[in-house]
Design a protein around this motif. Structure first.
Motif, PDB file in Angstrom:
ATOM      1  N   GLY A 187       0.847  -0.987   0.054  1.00 60.34           N
ATOM      2  CA  GLY A 187      -0.064  -0.038  -0.143  1.00 60.34           C
ATOM      3  C   GLY A 187       0.707   1.251   0.049  1.00 60.34           C
ATOM      4  N   CYS A 199      -1.332 -13.506   0.037  1.00 64.80           N
ATOM      5  CA  CYS A 199      -1.063 -12.283   0.658  1.00 64.80           C
ATOM      6  C   CYS A 199       0.299 -12.251   1.483  1.00 64.80           C
ATOM      7  CB  CYS A 199      -2.170 -12.121   1.967  1.00 64.80           C
ATOM      8  SG  CYS A 199      -1.835 -13.439   3.185  1.00 64.80           S
ATOM      9  N   THR A 232     -12.723 -12.764  -3.306  1.00 64.21           N
ATOM     10  CA  THR A 232     -13.538 -11.760  -2.504  1.00 64.21           C
ATOM     11  C   THR A 232     -14.956 -11.939  -2.003  1.00 64.21           C
ATOM     12  OG1 THR A 232     -13.765 -10.500  -4.721  1.00 64.21           O
ATOM     13  CG2 THR A 232     -11.744  -9.822  -3.401  1.00 64.21           C
ATOM     14  N   VAL A 234      -3.460  -2.058  -4.709  1.00 63.95           N
ATOM     15  CA  VAL A 234      -1.960  -2.557  -4.451  1.00 63.95           C
ATOM     16  C   VAL A 234      -1.029  -1.830  -5.274  1.00 63.95           C
ATOM     17  CG1 VAL A 234      -0.387  -4.234  -4.154  1.00 63.95           C
ATOM     18  CG2 VAL A 234      -2.778  -4.748  -3.431  1.00 63.95           C
ATOM     19  N   ALA A 272      -7.903  -3.988   0.567  1.00 61.14           N
ATOM     20  CA  ALA A 272      -6.841  -5.086   0.663  1.00 61.14           C
ATOM     21  C   ALA A 272      -6.561  -5.776   1.648  1.00 61.14           C
ATOM     22  CB  ALA A 272      -5.542  -4.318  -0.236  1.00 61.14           C
ATOM     23  N   LEU A 314      -7.736  -3.918  -5.980  1.00 65.16           N
ATOM     24  CA  LEU A 314      -7.150  -4.068  -4.636  1.00 65.16           C
ATOM     25  C   LEU A 314      -6.266  -2.940  -3.830  1.00 65.16           C
ATOM     26  CD1 LEU A 314      -6.018  -7.872  -4.934  1.00 65.16           C
ATOM     27  CD2 LEU A 314      -8.073  -6.761  -3.873  1.00 65.16           C
ATOM     28  N   ARG A 364      -1.857  -8.451   3.848  1.00 64.00           N
ATOM     29  CA  ARG A 364      -2.515  -7.406   2.849  1.00 64.00           C
ATOM     30  C   ARG A 364      -2.341  -8.560   1.741  1.00 64.00           C
ATOM     31  NH1 ARG A 364      -2.736  -2.212   1.432  1.00 64.00           N
ATOM     32  NH2 ARG A 364      -1.896  -1.759   3.233  1.00 64.00           N
ATOM     33  N   HIS A 417      -2.609  -9.399  -2.118  1.00 63.83           N
ATOM     34  CA  HIS A 417      -1.834  -9.089  -3.197  1.00 63.83           C
ATOM     35  C   HIS A 417      -2.371  -9.437  -4.513  1.00 63.83           C
ATOM     36  CE1 HIS A 417       1.958  -7.206  -1.513  1.00 63.83           C
ATOM     37  NE2 HIS A 417       1.387  -7.646  -0.425  1.00 63.83           N
ATOM     38  N   ASP A 418      -3.146 -10.358  -4.620  1.00 63.12           N
ATOM     39  CA  ASP A 418      -3.769 -11.148  -5.657  1.00 63.12           C
ATOM     40  C   ASP A 418      -4.691 -12.002  -5.143  1.00 63.12           C
ATOM     41  OD1 ASP A 418      -3.893 -10.866  -8.469  1.00 63.12           O
ATOM     42  OD2 ASP A 418      -1.735 -11.119  -8.749  1.00 63.12           O
TER      43      ASP A 418
END
Length: 328
Positions: free
Chosen positions: A49, A195, A209, A135, A222, A133, A200, A202-203
């Motif tokens: 972030g 994560c 979700t 990111v 995120a 996200l 966090r 990341h993908d």
């Protein structure tokens, strides 16, 4: 070879061969290919972030981990003018030489007390923000020769290829997710996510979700929900509506997310009524079998439909699966 042809060859190679590289090896592999396009001595690829590096995933190429430890500990993060300029204009590549002369750079405390000890004479930096996200990916290239500045051609090349570095890494992870899910069989395919050690995200796959919000309807952003973050490194999470398997991958965590099994989501009476219902018994027949009123069966089935998110007998049968437990 013309510059456009070199850039195009690099981009095609990322997508053509990138999915054959393991997830944890993708960044060093991509940077090795990038070195053939833009000459550099060391590099850093950060993802996270807007916070300081400890909350991010960091890959260093040609530099020791002590560089980032000192960068944060001694407060250079707050004084990094190249980082600040790139953060203000995501998508635009900036060279340190665009911001100041070598003489001015060498007079700064950041150079005298930090950069020169790691051989950092020149830098080329790009920030890219992934919209879904939020990111941020940051790639910084360093050169150690004071006379070897990054050129405008280097800057343009980096600006063109940066989105493809990020997107090809995403494609690499999606390929990994698809194969990891396939290995579990169609009936139990997990929704996959990746994560960092601080939680966090990341993908993630397209279902991740959506399924996560069944357990935490208000979740957004995120950062994963705190109860799930607390289980990183402990093998998994068992919630009311989801089960999550957690495995290490390099310096990150792979999450395999499933809807919780039917036997955990339904009460014993609800599960019994649902199993009889999908076998073709009516409310009255189920009531007679288990010794309750038909209205009770109706309420149990209504509750089961709501808990499982189904709207028909066919959907209920699919959700229960061949063994009546929701496990394919």
């Amino acid at each position: 070879m013309p510059i456009d042809a070199l850039v195009n060859e690099f981009i095609v190679g990322l997508y053509r061969f990138g999915r054959e590289v393991s997830v944890d090896a993708f960044q060093p592999w991509a940077l090795a290919r990038l070195r053939q396009l833009i000459d550099f001595d060391a590099a850093m690829w950060r993802a996270g972030g807007n916070g300081p590096p400890p909350l991010e995933s960091i890959h260093l190429d040609g530099q020791p981990a002590a560089l980032m430890d000192e960068y944060v500990r001694d407060g250079w993060f707050a004084h990094d003018f190249l980082r600040a300029r790139c953060a203000a204009e995501p998508g635009t590549t900036f060279s340190l030489g665009d911001l100041m002369t070598a003489q001015d750079w060498h007079r700064t405390p950041m150079y005298r007390d930090f950069a020169c000890r790691y051989g950092i004479e020149w830098a080329l930096c790009t920030h890219h923000v992934e919209p879904n996200l939020a990111v941020k990916s940051i790639v910084t290239l360093w050169r150690t020769d004071p006379g070897h500045l990054f050129t405008e051609a280097d800057r343009v090349r980096m600006q063109v290829v940066m989105p493809h570095l990020v997107e090809s890494m995403h494609a690499n992870r999606m390929w990994f997710f698809a194969n990891a899910g396939r290995a579990q069989g169609n009936g139990g395919r997990p929704a996959m996510g990746l994560c960092d050690r601080d939680g966090r995200l990341h993908d993630c796959s397209s279902r991740f979700t959506q399924l996560l919000r069944t357990e935490w309807p208000q979740w957004a952003g995120a950062m994963l929900p705190a109860p799930l973050v607390a289980q990183l490194g402990k093998g998994g999470f068992r919630g009311q509506l989801i089960d999550v398997d957690i495995e290490p991958l390099g310096g990150m965590w792979v999450l395999g997310l499933h809807a919780a099994s039917v036997t955990r989501r339904l009460g014993a009476r609800e599960l019994q009524a649902a199993r009889l219902y999908v076998k073709g018994l009516s409310y009255r027949e189920i009531a007679a079998t288990v010794g309750v009123a038909p209205a009770t069966v109706r309420n149990q089935l209504r509750s089961s439909f709501t808990k499982l998110g189904v709207k028909s007998k066919l959907e209920l049968a699919r959700r229960l699966g061949p063994h009546g437990d929701g496990i394919g």
